[in-house]
Design an enzyme around this catalytic site. Structure first.
Site, PDB file in Angstrom:
ATOM      1  N   ARG A 166       0.866  -1.041   0.052  1.00 23.11           N
ATOM      2  CA  ARG A 166      -0.055  -0.026  -0.073  1.00 23.11           C
ATOM      3  C   ARG A 166       0.900   1.264  -0.209  1.00 23.11           C
ATOM      4  NH1 ARG A 166      -0.464   4.546   2.668  1.00 23.11           N
ATOM      5  NH2 ARG A 166      -0.279   3.350   4.681  1.00 23.11           N
ATOM      6  N   ASP A 167       1.464   1.426   1.129  1.00 21.33           N
ATOM      7  CA  ASP A 167       2.282   2.922   1.024  1.00 21.33           C
ATOM      8  C   ASP A 167       3.400   2.851   0.096  1.00 21.33           C
ATOM      9  OD1 ASP A 167       3.373   5.167   2.125  1.00 21.33           O
ATOM     10  OD2 ASP A 167       3.053   4.739   4.178  1.00 21.33           O
ATOM     11  N   CYS A 177       3.723   9.390   0.299  1.00 20.81           N
ATOM     12  CA  CYS A 177       2.545   9.775   0.146  1.00 20.81           C
ATOM     13  C   CYS A 177       2.381  10.990  -1.167  1.00 20.81           C
ATOM     14  CB  CYS A 177       1.612  10.325   1.324  1.00 20.81           C
ATOM     15  SG  CYS A 177       0.121  11.056   1.227  1.00 20.81           S
ATOM     16  N   ASN A 182       9.374   4.584   3.308  1.00 14.50           N
ATOM     17  CA  ASN A 182       8.953   4.190   4.778  1.00 14.50           C
ATOM     18  C   ASN A 182      10.090   3.536   5.184  1.00 14.50           C
ATOM     19  OD1 ASN A 182       6.317   3.943   3.324  1.00 14.50           O
ATOM     20  ND2 ASN A 182       5.740   3.773   5.511  1.00 14.50           N
TER      21      ASN A 182
HETATM   22  P1  HMG Z   1     -13.561  14.079  -2.591  1.00 18.21           P
HETATM   23  O1  HMG Z   1     -13.082  14.418  -4.209  1.00 18.21           O
HETATM   24  O2  HMG Z   1     -13.741  14.969  -1.901  1.00 18.21           O
HETATM   25  O3  HMG Z   1     -14.840  13.170  -2.773  1.00 18.21           O
HETATM   26  O4  HMG Z   1     -12.458  12.922  -2.342  1.00 18.21           O
HETATM   27  P2  HMG Z   1     -16.013  12.546  -3.557  1.00 18.21           P
HETATM   28  O5  HMG Z   1     -16.860  12.185  -2.627  1.00 18.21           O
HETATM   29  O6  HMG Z   1     -16.314  13.880  -4.360  1.00 18.21           O
HETATM   30  O7  HMG Z   1     -15.406  11.591  -4.448  1.00 18.21           O
HETATM   31  C1  HMG Z   1     -14.690  11.761  -5.525  1.00 18.21           C
HETATM   32  C2  HMG Z   1     -14.830  10.942  -6.930  1.00 18.21           C
HETATM   33  O8  HMG Z   1     -14.155   9.541  -6.266  1.00 18.21           O
HETATM   34  C3  HMG Z   1     -16.284  10.491  -7.031  1.00 18.21           C
HETATM   35  O9  HMG Z   1     -16.443   9.773  -8.308  1.00 18.21           O
HETATM   36  C4  HMG Z   1     -16.630   9.423  -5.981  1.00 18.21           C
HETATM   37  O10 HMG Z   1     -17.630   8.469  -6.246  1.00 18.21           O
HETATM   38  C5  HMG Z   1     -15.168   8.493  -5.845  1.00 18.21           C
HETATM   39  P3  HMG Z   1     -16.938  10.863  -9.261  1.00 18.21           P
HETATM   40  O11 HMG Z   1     -18.519  10.959  -8.811  1.00 18.21           O
HETATM   41  O12 HMG Z   1     -16.444  11.889  -9.535  1.00 18.21           O
HETATM   42  O13 HMG Z   1     -17.094   9.733 -10.636  1.00 18.21           O
HETATM   43  N1  HMG Z   1     -14.813   8.015  -4.567  1.00 18.21           N
HETATM   44  C6  HMG Z   1     -14.640   6.619  -4.709  1.00 18.21           C
HETATM   45  N2  HMG Z   1     -14.420   5.760  -5.596  1.00 18.21           N
HETATM   46  C7  HMG Z   1     -13.930   4.320  -5.100  1.00 18.21           C
HETATM   47  N3  HMG Z   1     -13.593   4.258  -3.780  1.00 18.21           N
HETATM   48  C8  HMG Z   1     -13.777   5.090  -2.655  1.00 18.21           C
HETATM   49  C9  HMG Z   1     -14.349   6.540  -3.173  1.00 18.21           C
HETATM   50  N4  HMG Z   1     -14.520   7.724  -2.397  1.00 18.21           N
HETATM   51  C10 HMG Z   1     -15.020   8.567  -3.473  1.00 18.21           C
HETATM   52  N5  HMG Z   1     -13.514   5.224  -1.390  1.00 18.21           N
HETATM   53  C11 HMG Z   1     -11.396  11.171  -0.668  1.00 18.21           C
HETATM   54  C12 HMG Z   1     -12.452  12.535  -0.809  1.00 18.21           C
HETATM   55  C13 HMG Z   1     -11.524  10.833   0.809  1.00 18.21           C
HETATM   56  C14 HMG Z   1     -12.301  10.004  -1.232  1.00 18.21           C
HETATM   57  C15 HMG Z   1     -10.052  11.339  -1.535  1.00 18.21           C
HETATM   58  O14 HMG Z   1      -9.601  12.522  -1.104  1.00 18.21           O
HETATM   59  C16 HMG Z   1      -9.303  10.205  -1.378  1.00 18.21           C
HETATM   60  O15 HMG Z   1      -9.479   8.929  -1.769  1.00 18.21           O
HETATM   61  N6  HMG Z   1      -8.067  10.472  -0.682  1.00 18.21           N
HETATM   62  C17 HMG Z   1      -7.155   9.568  -0.507  1.00 18.21           C
HETATM   63  C18 HMG Z   1      -5.788   9.837  -0.536  1.00 18.21           C
HETATM   64  C19 HMG Z   1      -4.730   8.747  -0.313  1.00 18.21           C
HETATM   65  O16 HMG Z   1      -5.057   7.581  -0.584  1.00 18.21           O
HETATM   66  N7  HMG Z   1      -3.568   9.246   0.281  1.00 18.21           N
HETATM   67  C20 HMG Z   1      -2.408   8.088   0.750  1.00 18.21           C
HETATM   68  C21 HMG Z   1      -2.776   7.261   1.797  1.00 18.21           C
HETATM   69  S1  HMG Z   1      -2.556   8.104   3.206  1.00 18.21           S
HETATM   70  C22 HMG Z   1      -0.691   7.946   3.589  1.00 18.21           C
HETATM   71  O17 HMG Z   1      -0.282   7.740   2.760  1.00 18.21           O
HETATM   72  C23 HMG Z   1      -0.349   8.410   5.030  1.00 18.21           C
HETATM   73  C24 HMG Z   1      -0.201   7.063   5.968  1.00 18.21           C
HETATM   74  O18 HMG Z   1       0.781   6.259   5.136  1.00 18.21           O
HETATM   75  C25 HMG Z   1       0.593   7.451   7.322  1.00 18.21           C
HETATM   76  C26 HMG Z   1       1.644   8.552   7.078  1.00 18.21           C
HETATM   77  O19 HMG Z   1       2.542   8.294   6.597  1.00 18.21           O
HETATM   78  O20 HMG Z   1       1.399   9.651   7.642  1.00 18.21           O
HETATM   79  C27 HMG Z   1      -1.434   6.338   5.957  1.00 18.21           C
HETATM   80 MG    MG Z   2       3.045   6.411   5.339  1.00 24.28          MG
END
Ligand code: HMG
Ligand code: MG
Length: 301
Positions: free
Chosen positions: A15-16, A240, A249
């Protein structure tokens, strides 16, 4: 230093590790990577993320990856979910445990999930309740706990209060995360002192990125505080897409090498893990960041 007998590693490589790769890794290669990781004896593998494919195209095949992997009885296979839609997809894919991801920085929260901290916690309250109703344990990440690429330093008391709010939602563990790999052994005790005043050590994990080469030193610094769970990524891949400057990581390879040397059990075979790292290393377009993986590969040439 009195060392613990055992440490639990949460493997986040699929994932990450892969969410920020330029090269497009095929679904079948992701499945092979997870299967090889499983063969090393890892207790937890974060397989993918049921996030919006518009936001993170690299994780669009989460359901297909889950459908293809061979699950081992002693390994838990988990995934990130940002909302109800993600939880529904995860449940349909037969995921055993999910993780929600909040941040201590407002700006990073908005950039990463398009919500304020308060809005994200309100959303996660519903996700946690639904997940529990479906029998799924929930883990919580707390990003930017050691610093934010947009806002800089984070006050430890503020980090502790968001960690406590995640616990109140019902997550069984908070992974206090150094999203951009800026933490160092002088800072780790200050953050842990504040967080431990609100959350017991057995409900905390640490998630380090190794951007500045301090991740292993941070792990050693955290051991006397009673932290027993550390996230790591095979080969040291990671980063990220919404955190500029984030590098890989903490490498699982480097972590196990150090813990093996200290006589701290992980239950993970370094030889088998190294094979998994080498496999994914052959599917991307740059060398693996892990120092151990680099040494292992040059010894095999
Ligand atoms: P948004 O654009 O505000 O929300 O995104 P939305 O509801 O308008 O959704 C946009 C589109 O995505 C829509 O499609 C939804 O249906 C679809 P459209 O109508 O435009 O065709 N959608 C989805 N599709 C499939 N699965 C879903 C889903 N949700 C919406 N679950 C949202 C808000 C939260 C969805 C978006 O910002 C998002 O997905 N963000 C994720 C970002 C991410 O993955 N970042 C990396 C992971 S975090 C990380 O790495 C940190 C970590 O490692 C710890 C650290 O190191 O700090 C964990
Ligand atoms: Mg991370």
């Amino acid at each position: 230093m009195t060392l613990p007998r055992r440490i639990r590693i949460v493997e986040v490589g699929p994932r990450d590790g892969l969410q920020n790769e330029r090269a497009s890794v095929s679904t079948s290669d992701k499945i092979e990577f997870v299967n090889r990781l499983s063969a090393s004896g890892l207790p937890v593998i974060e397989v993918s993320a049921f996030v919006s494919p518009k936001w993170v195209p690299q994780m669009a095949d989460a359901s297909e990856v889950f459908a293809g992997i061979n699950r081992q009885p002693d390994t838990k296979y988990t995934a990130l979910v940002p909302n109800q839609a993600g939880l529904d997809r995860a449940i349909a894919a037969g995921v055993e445990e999910v993780a929600v991801f909040a941040a201590s920085s407002e700006t990073f929260s908005r950039r990463n999930i398009n919500q304020s901290i308060d809005a994200s916690l309100a959303n996660y309250a519903l996700v946690c309740a639904q997940a529990r109703a479906a029998g799924l344990p929930v883990r919580g990440y707390l990003s930017t706990a050691f610093g934010c690429p947009f806002e800089g330093a984070m006050a430890p008391d503020h980090v502790a209060s968001v960690a406590a709010r995640l616990i109140d939602l019902g997550v069984y563990e908070v992974a206090v995360s150094d999203t951009i790999g800026i933490a160092h052994p002088g800072q780790v005790p200050r953050v842990l002192d504040a967080v431990l005043a609100r959350v017991p050590a057995e409900r905390l994990a640490l998630h380090f990125h190794d951007t500045r080469g301090t991740a292993l030193a941070n792990v050693l610094t955290a051991l006397p505080f009673g932290i027993r769970t550390f996230d790591a990524s095979a080969g040291g891949l990671g980063g990220c897409p919404y955190a500029p400057g984030a590098a890989g990581n903490l490498a699982t390879d480097d972590l196990i090498y150090m813990l093996d040397g200290l006589g701290v059990e992980t239950g993970v075979s370094l030889a088998a893990l190294s094979e998994a790292s080498a496999f994914i290393g052959s599917r991307i377009d740059h060398p693996l960041p892990s120092k151990y993986a680099q040494a292992w590969q040059s010894a095999r040439r």
